[in-house]
Design an enzyme around this catalytic site. Sequence first.
Site: not given
Ligand code: DGL
Length: 285
Positions: A12-13, A75, A154, A186, A188
């Site tokens: 993931d990011s 992600c 976050e 997403c 989050h």
């Molecule tokens: N993990 C990213 C997503 O699911 C969200 C956080 C980011 O912008 O890197 O799109």
Amino acid sequence: MLMKEKPIGIFDSGIGGLTVLRQVRREVPKEDIVYFGDTAHVPYGTKSKETITKFSVENVKFLQTFEVKAVVVACNTASSLSLDALKAMFSIPIIGVIEPGAKRALETTKNGRVGVIGTKATIHSGSYEACLKQLDPSVKVFSGACPLFVPLVEEGWLDGPVVSKVAHVYLDQLKSFKIDTLILGCTHYPLLAETIQKTIGPRVRLVNSAEETARQTRVMLDRLGLSDRRKDQQVELQKMRRRKDQQSTTFYVSDEPEQFRMLGERFLGQSIQSVAKVGDCFSYV
Ligand code: DGL
């Protein structure tokens, strides 16, 4: 070591992919997992396709150093913008979150009106919309980017007047389109599910892509004969000796392990003992 005994890689990011890891661990509890959070480059949601693809390729290369048997792109942004490139470049099975989320939404909707929320990059890519329409050309899709949701989560702001106000700004228009299903596109957003549900109303069903992604990961491993079914006493004993909450997941990040560990427990729903920063020799305790 047999291929099926090798770990699954998840990237993931950053931290958000832990909501996907959580579901994958539920679905395939016996698998070893290597999780990589690219915390040095987060967020991906504001970046270009080119940059996101470059990072995603590096992430898979890193996971390959563990000889992973498959990769889950947790992600949504990376799945939207780089999955095709990754599949073309690497020969191991790679699964993203978009198609599973779209499939689950189509199984859920009764009126054929589906909403999608995600980062700017995910929404502008049109990935969910394209996938939904490919699976069912008659579906009506209504999308909206919710860029403030990621930083709010976050910071641990999951409810309260500020979050509620932001949610109304993003979701009131979607609500007016009479959707009956909303994809949380997403990593989050599952943490904001309560606020999102309250804002969008009780008649809209929320779809968490992570659940279907985890299910499809299990199905894919079974189909390819890659499920780890070791049941011999030695393995069972080894696993029992491992910490109960950590079983067989190892965590790597590209920056700042402590921040990841502390916030990550909220995303994962349990404690994280050890996170290693890539480049460091090991280990944070
Ligand atoms: N993990 C990213 C997503 O699911 C969200 C956080 C980011 O912008 O890197 O799109």
